[in-house]
Design a protein around this motif. Sequence first.
Motif, PDB file in Angstrom:
ATOM      1  N   LEU A 141      41.169  58.142  90.252  1.00 57.52           N
ATOM      2  CA  LEU A 141      40.129  59.097  89.864  1.00 57.52           C
ATOM      3  C   LEU A 141      38.947  58.941  90.815  1.00 57.52           C
ATOM      4  CD1 LEU A 141      39.727  61.086  87.372  1.00 57.52           C
ATOM      5  CD2 LEU A 141      38.229  59.308  86.442  1.00 57.52           C
ATOM      6  N   ALA A 142      38.329  60.049  91.201  1.00 55.75           N
ATOM      7  CA  ALA A 142      37.181  60.015  92.107  1.00 55.75           C
ATOM      8  C   ALA A 142      36.222  61.145  91.727  1.00 55.75           C
ATOM      9  CB  ALA A 142      37.634  60.160  93.561  1.00 55.75           C
ATOM     10  N   PRO A 143      34.964  61.064  92.172  1.00 58.30           N
ATOM     11  CA  PRO A 143      33.996  62.109  91.811  1.00 58.30           C
ATOM     12  C   PRO A 143      34.472  63.504  92.203  1.00 58.30           C
ATOM     13  CG  PRO A 143      32.858  60.221  92.744  1.00 58.30           C
ATOM     14  CD  PRO A 143      34.328  59.973  92.938  1.00 58.30           C
ATOM     15  N   GLY A 144      34.483  64.402  91.231  1.00 57.46           N
ATOM     16  CA  GLY A 144      34.941  65.761  91.495  1.00 57.46           C
ATOM     17  C   GLY A 144      34.190  66.818  90.707  1.00 57.46           C
ATOM     18  N   VAL A 145      33.108  66.419  90.046  1.00 61.09           N
ATOM     19  CA  VAL A 145      32.320  67.361  89.253  1.00 61.09           C
ATOM     20  C   VAL A 145      30.901  67.416  89.815  1.00 61.09           C
ATOM     21  CG1 VAL A 145      31.377  67.886  86.975  1.00 61.09           C
ATOM     22  CG2 VAL A 145      33.692  66.963  87.180  1.00 61.09           C
ATOM     23  N   ASP A 146      30.452  68.606  90.143  1.00 62.03           N
ATOM     24  CA  ASP A 146      29.094  68.820  90.660  1.00 62.03           C
ATOM     25  C   ASP A 146      28.811  67.941  91.875  1.00 62.03           C
ATOM     26  OD1 ASP A 146      28.587  70.713  88.749  1.00 62.03           O
ATOM     27  OD2 ASP A 146      27.644  69.320  87.353  1.00 62.03           O
TER      28      ASP A 146
END
Length: 757
Positions: free
Chosen positions: A508-513
């Motif tokens: 999982l990695a940053p993917g929102v905003d």
Amino acid sequence: METSSFSSMLLFQLLMLLPAFIAASTQPKMSQTYIIHMDHSSKPDHFSDHESWHQHTVNSVSLTCREDKEPFLYSYTHVMHGFSAKLTPCQLTEVEKSPAHVATYKESFGKLFTTHSPDFLGLKRSSGIWPTASYGKDVIIGIIDTGIWPESESFSDKGMSKVPARWKGKCENGTAFIPSLCNKKLIGARSFSKGLQAAGINISTEYDFDSARDFMGHGTHTSSTAAGSYVFGASHFGYAKGSARGIAPSAHVAMYKVLWSSDTFASAATDILAGMDQAISDGVDIMSISLGLAQTPYYEDVIAIASLSAIEKGIVVVCAAGNEGPSTSSIYNGAPWIMTVGAGTIDRSYLATLELGNGLKFEGTSYFPQRVSISNTLLYFGRDDPKKSGCVSLSRTEVMEKVVVCDTTNLTDLYGQMEVVSNAGAYGAIFLTESLFLDPEDYSIPGILLPTRYGNEIMEYAWRNTSIVKSMQFVSTKTGSGPAPEVAYFSSRGPDPISPHILKPDILAPGVDVLAAVRPDVPFMEAGGYDLLTDYALYSGTSMAAPHVAGVAALVKAVHRDWSPAAIRSAIMTTATKGDNKLGTIHDQWNGLTATPLGFGAGHINPNGAMDPGLIYDLDTQDYIQFLCDLGYNETQMGAVIRRSQWGCHNNHTDLNYPSFIAGFNQTTSLSEKQFTRTLTNVGAPGSTYWASLEIPSGMIVSVEPNTIKFASKYQKHKFVLSIKLDKNAPKVNYGYLKWIDDHNHTVSSPIVVTNY
């Protein structure tokens, strides 16, 4: 005599100190920096411009106060009319006597607010993987996407190292793109459209470019996320303001444009294959792909086929998992040689504040892109009509220039409600919602999203004839919010439909905003009747998560040049974090419940941990060939994937040496136990001893043999067997962890997932 001598000495010391006391008492107070706001209409005509007037003002007060120093700093003509200067109290007093003086602002200092995922991932300038990896220096990341906007500041080559000698790529000439637009940061740019045109799909000449130039901003966004240079003062219309930079800011970028604007956005598999092929030929180290094809067997999946070829050349391939969550088995790009990335939230929120006429105050989500302040505006709520209360249908005469309350509790189309409110001429909207989301570009009017728990008190007040919004204010950013990360509601989930016995996504990695560069010459959105353009924007999707991992892979590659793609993936997976910033487990944004590895894989990416994993689960091409053999592929199918006419398969099934475990049980089989054989490679210190630690919930019985492994030397390998038994009453999805722990602060963690359908 002794007393007299003492008194004389004391008097001498006091006399020596007296000049200092006198000087201290007569010296003026220290000067300070001030911003002086001036009335620009008061400028005398004999000054040619405002700056000369500002400088004269400061020089005049300096003479009056008998100051010889030049205190003038800047003249401002846009943010305000005025100037800044370092002034003594005397000078400040004289300036404030001027009839043109409007206001004085004492100098203030703020801490840096970054844009923000590198900070959320723990990347620091002074320690950890960033300085150790020289920020990804000399690593080349190839981006398979929609093109690139080369003039963006994110692709400045200031401070970049020279182009690696091994690089074979180039920048092609084309529509609105010339080779000289490339530099030491953007070292390659090519486009591929022959397959699309051969299929009779015409590229839009109105919106697209017959070149590597980006037509929609997607490729520019992913490229700058992975390896963008430092850009100060970037923001999304004032939200998330700070310093934008990629995860590997010293890495080089090469763009391979394979997705085009036609009647819809289109990308031919032949063009994708050609782009990936060229990237391999050019010599990229990392390949980042934020697109996907249909979920098909590997012998029909050109991304899987081309990726295996890249892996053979030592290229790490990172792909987005897809945006079809929260449905199960919605994973794309799940081939085991690909690093498949899901999207998570970060600890940053975008807010508006609301105060009603009865004094109630609320804080909710908003991306409305203007610093408007709504005050003393009538409130509307159509309580007696479900269509009006839900903002499915509104009367223009009833809501014109009012703030509308929309109860969307039982509705699924929040964007549609925003359109209805906007078209009806409302001044703003309050949406009561629990699990629905609006994208930043959907805020065509001032709107705020509030949890439904506030619904009753807001709706009861709004029903009154005299109800008003006392205040609504926008453009507020808060960091440290949470819990974060959560699995994004849209992120595709496992099990992988093609190979359900391989846990996907991997990470999982940053993917929102995520804030990154975009195409700046076309409107990002419309708000308040105006088209709004921006250089940087917030995007969400697993498309945004994948380049984060590509950037981390580049950093690990820079530290460990000889590691295989599987070793780099293993390091990233086994060091992932399992919790959120509120010391809880990772949850699901969609329903607020605890998430599982079917959504977050091995956990949330932890770049600093990946630099020194201790142990790795390594793989080579033959391991993947054996994996395909075990799938039962025939010769034609095998040849399509591995691109050769001869290969060898073992007769006995062998486990793929993967850094995670997933076992599927069902009621139609009598099989009650599954075993997995894995091989660990020591990449830490010689003489390390690791102990197996199992974190297993009820409903699963897990054992490891052996449970202690000693590595006499670096790169030594050891096998172990993990066995899983299932309780009949176990939940449909259950998970725990196997952790190999040594006495050198290494924890090598792998998720163990059991499905029981």
